[in-house]
Design a protein around this motif. Sequence first.
Motif, PDB file in Angstrom:
ATOM      1  N   PRO A 136       0.523   1.978  17.510  1.00  0.00           N
ATOM      2  CA  PRO A 136       1.620   1.350  16.751  1.00  0.00           C
ATOM      3  C   PRO A 136       1.220   0.924  15.352  1.00  0.00           C
ATOM      4  O   PRO A 136       2.014   1.050  14.406  1.00  0.00           O
ATOM      5  CB  PRO A 136       1.998   0.147  17.623  1.00  0.00           C
ATOM      6  N   VAL A 137      -0.020   0.444  15.197  1.00  0.00           N
ATOM      7  CA  VAL A 137      -0.475   0.026  13.870  1.00  0.00           C
ATOM      8  C   VAL A 137      -0.649   1.237  12.962  1.00  0.00           C
ATOM      9  O   VAL A 137      -0.291   1.203  11.777  1.00  0.00           O
ATOM     10  CB  VAL A 137      -1.790  -0.773  13.990  1.00  0.00           C
ATOM     11  N   VAL A 138      -1.200   2.321  13.496  1.00  0.00           N
ATOM     12  CA  VAL A 138      -1.384   3.532  12.691  1.00  0.00           C
ATOM     13  C   VAL A 138      -0.043   4.060  12.195  1.00  0.00           C
ATOM     14  O   VAL A 138       0.127   4.369  11.009  1.00  0.00           O
ATOM     15  CB  VAL A 138      -2.127   4.614  13.510  1.00  0.00           C
ATOM     16  N   VAL A 139       0.918   4.185  13.091  1.00  0.00           N
ATOM     17  CA  VAL A 139       2.212   4.778  12.726  1.00  0.00           C
ATOM     18  C   VAL A 139       2.943   3.887  11.718  1.00  0.00           C
ATOM     19  O   VAL A 139       3.492   4.374  10.720  1.00  0.00           O
ATOM     20  CB  VAL A 139       3.064   4.998  13.985  1.00  0.00           C
ATOM     21  N   SER A 140       2.968   2.579  11.951  1.00  0.00           N
ATOM     22  CA  SER A 140       3.671   1.681  11.028  1.00  0.00           C
ATOM     23  C   SER A 140       2.991   1.652   9.666  1.00  0.00           C
ATOM     24  O   SER A 140       3.674   1.640   8.626  1.00  0.00           O
ATOM     25  CB  SER A 140       3.733   0.276  11.618  1.00  0.00           C
ATOM     26  N   THR A 141       1.666   1.667   9.629  1.00  0.00           N
ATOM     27  CA  THR A 141       0.951   1.679   8.351  1.00  0.00           C
ATOM     28  C   THR A 141       1.201   2.972   7.599  1.00  0.00           C
ATOM     29  O   THR A 141       1.422   2.975   6.378  1.00  0.00           O
ATOM     30  CB  THR A 141      -0.548   1.485   8.591  1.00  0.00           C
ATOM     31  N   ARG A 142       1.179   4.087   8.296  1.00  0.00           N
ATOM     32  CA  ARG A 142       1.411   5.379   7.650  1.00  0.00           C
ATOM     33  C   ARG A 142       2.793   5.438   7.011  1.00  0.00           C
ATOM     34  O   ARG A 142       2.942   5.841   5.853  1.00  0.00           O
ATOM     35  CB  ARG A 142       1.258   6.495   8.683  1.00  0.00           C
ATOM     36  N   HIS A 143       3.812   5.011   7.730  1.00  0.00           N
ATOM     37  CA  HIS A 143       5.171   5.037   7.179  1.00  0.00           C
ATOM     38  C   HIS A 143       5.334   4.042   6.037  1.00  0.00           C
ATOM     39  O   HIS A 143       6.026   4.329   5.049  1.00  0.00           O
ATOM     40  CB  HIS A 143       6.187   4.736   8.283  1.00  0.00           C
ATOM     41  N   ALA A 144       4.705   2.864   6.161  1.00  0.00           N
ATOM     42  CA  ALA A 144       4.834   1.860   5.103  1.00  0.00           C
ATOM     43  C   ALA A 144       4.165   2.320   3.816  1.00  0.00           C
ATOM     44  O   ALA A 144       4.701   2.102   2.720  1.00  0.00           O
ATOM     45  CB  ALA A 144       4.218   0.542   5.574  1.00  0.00           C
ATOM     46  N   VAL A 145       3.012   2.963   3.920  1.00  0.00           N
ATOM     47  CA  VAL A 145       2.317   3.446   2.716  1.00  0.00           C
ATOM     48  C   VAL A 145       3.085   4.586   2.071  1.00  0.00           C
ATOM     49  O   VAL A 145       3.231   4.651   0.848  1.00  0.00           O
ATOM     50  CB  VAL A 145       0.883   3.866   3.076  1.00  0.00           C
ATOM     51  N   ARG A 146       3.606   5.499   2.867  1.00  0.00           N
ATOM     52  CA  ARG A 146       4.350   6.624   2.308  1.00  0.00           C
ATOM     53  C   ARG A 146       5.679   6.200   1.682  1.00  0.00           C
ATOM     54  O   ARG A 146       6.212   6.910   0.823  1.00  0.00           O
ATOM     55  CB  ARG A 146       4.608   7.655   3.394  1.00  0.00           C
ATOM     56  N   ALA A 147       6.208   5.057   2.097  1.00  0.00           N
ATOM     57  CA  ALA A 147       7.497   4.594   1.566  1.00  0.00           C
ATOM     58  C   ALA A 147       7.367   3.845   0.250  1.00  0.00           C
ATOM     59  O   ALA A 147       8.389   3.481  -0.345  1.00  0.00           O
ATOM     60  CB  ALA A 147       8.200   3.705   2.593  1.00  0.00           C
ATOM     61  N   LEU A 148       6.144   3.613  -0.229  1.00  0.00           N
ATOM     62  CA  LEU A 148       5.971   2.867  -1.470  1.00  0.00           C
ATOM     63  C   LEU A 148       6.451   3.697  -2.662  1.00  0.00           C
ATOM     64  O   LEU A 148       6.239   4.909  -2.732  1.00  0.00           O
ATOM     65  CB  LEU A 148       4.498   2.501  -1.662  1.00  0.00           C
ATOM     66  N   ALA A 149       7.076   3.015  -3.596  1.00  0.00           N
ATOM     67  CA  ALA A 149       7.540   3.692  -4.814  1.00  0.00           C
ATOM     68  C   ALA A 149       6.339   4.049  -5.687  1.00  0.00           C
ATOM     69  O   ALA A 149       5.457   3.211  -5.917  1.00  0.00           O
ATOM     70  CB  ALA A 149       8.500   2.787  -5.584  1.00  0.00           C
ATOM     71  N   PRO A 150       6.255   5.255  -6.205  1.00  0.00           N
ATOM     72  CA  PRO A 150       5.087   5.657  -7.001  1.00  0.00           C
ATOM     73  C   PRO A 150       5.013   5.002  -8.371  1.00  0.00           C
ATOM     74  O   PRO A 150       3.994   5.122  -9.044  1.00  0.00           O
ATOM     75  CB  PRO A 150       5.255   7.176  -7.123  1.00  0.00           C
ATOM     76  N   VAL A 151       6.070   4.302  -8.795  1.00  0.00           N
ATOM     77  CA  VAL A 151       6.076   3.747 -10.144  1.00  0.00           C
ATOM     78  C   VAL A 151       4.987   2.693 -10.313  1.00  0.00           C
ATOM     79  O   VAL A 151       4.375   2.584 -11.385  1.00  0.00           O
ATOM     80  CB  VAL A 151       7.476   3.159 -10.464  1.00  0.00           C
ATOM     81  N   TRP A 152       4.703   1.921  -9.260  1.00  0.00           N
ATOM     82  CA  TRP A 152       3.678   0.880  -9.387  1.00  0.00           C
ATOM     83  C   TRP A 152       2.281   1.482  -9.480  1.00  0.00           C
ATOM     84  O   TRP A 152       1.447   1.019 -10.263  1.00  0.00           O
ATOM     85  CB  TRP A 152       3.773  -0.067  -8.200  1.00  0.00           C
ATOM     86  N   GLU A 153       2.033   2.520  -8.708  1.00  0.00           N
ATOM     87  CA  GLU A 153       0.739   3.193  -8.801  1.00  0.00           C
ATOM     88  C   GLU A 153       0.545   3.823 -10.176  1.00  0.00           C
ATOM     89  O   GLU A 153      -0.541   3.739 -10.767  1.00  0.00           O
ATOM     90  CB  GLU A 153       0.637   4.258  -7.710  1.00  0.00           C
ATOM     91  N   GLU A 154       1.606   4.443 -10.687  1.00  0.00           N
ATOM     92  CA  GLU A 154       1.503   5.039 -12.005  1.00  0.00           C
ATOM     93  C   GLU A 154       1.270   3.984 -13.084  1.00  0.00           C
ATOM     94  O   GLU A 154       0.550   4.231 -14.064  1.00  0.00           O
ATOM     95  CB  GLU A 154       2.784   5.818 -12.298  1.00  0.00           C
ATOM     96  N   ALA A 155       1.851   2.788 -12.899  1.00  0.00           N
ATOM     97  CA  ALA A 155       1.638   1.720 -13.874  1.00  0.00           C
ATOM     98  C   ALA A 155       0.176   1.271 -13.893  1.00  0.00           C
ATOM     99  O   ALA A 155      -0.411   1.064 -14.960  1.00  0.00           O
ATOM    100  CB  ALA A 155       2.552   0.543 -13.557  1.00  0.00           C
TER     101      ALA A 155
END
Length: 298
Positions: A136-155
């Motif tokens: 459950p932790v793996v699946v929830s972490t994977r979906h949460a990371v993939r759902a992040l908006a790329p604008v913050w990483e690009e900033a």
Amino acid sequence: MTTGRRLLRVASLAAALGAWQLLTSLDVNLWLRFEQFPTVGEVAAAFADRVGTAPYWEDLGHSLRRIVLGFLLAAVAGVTVGTAVARSRWAADLLGPLVEVVRPVPAIALVPVAILLLPTNEQGIVFITFTAAFFPVVVSTRHAVRALAPVWEEAVLTMGGGRLRVLFSVVLPGALPGVFGGLSVGIGVSWICVISAEMISGEYGVGYRTWQDYTIVDYPGVFVGMATIGALGWLTSTAVELLGRRATSWLPRPAARRAAGPPRRASRRTARTPGVTAADSAAAAQVRTTVPRKEPVP
């Protein structure tokens, strides 16, 4: 939480206990057979007797130690693997298929594997607990990371930050709500599996003692074990939720939004731009008004 909500929750528990006492004391037998059920008073008397004995607290300590150790290992490993699978193609290709193949297998079905693989029953029970919370932790972490908006990483990358800076400043903080959702699910599944493992191959613990009471037809003792398991599960899941609220205290809460009043209507341009908040629009407007305009060159 308001006083009315607290009273409502207490009243729901009291109503359930009252219905239990009424059905068992009257020996109701209408499809559901309550004549063999112990009454609330009998369970309470058995619980009072058990609390005053050392074996009860020893079993409690064994179960808590197993659940805490397995759950902590699952939390660290699950967040690490889930983040790696979501962020790295190599990790997704190497670990993703293995996770998806093993994930549907119930953790309690791995008891024979734990018995054959690990030298002691104690390590086997911790392994079962770890496996139950890991997926459950793996699946929830994977979906949460993939759902992040790329604008913050690009900033962050634009400002000169490296991959570690992006990981610890953007990815992990942004994924925390989803991670704690998986942890809340994982702690509940861990209790189910640790009790089952104790019943099958344990020597101590709440699950082992509950199964022993069943074999000697001590039904009040069985319900004492069930009540203990329920209380422990509720306390640990509440602790995980409180920790999650502390870790994500920077997020806006519904109560805070209501206290601040109705939100202002966003402009048409902001509403059409995903990932742009009202604060960002206000800052941009301030910059436009403070920066002087360049005159056209004749």
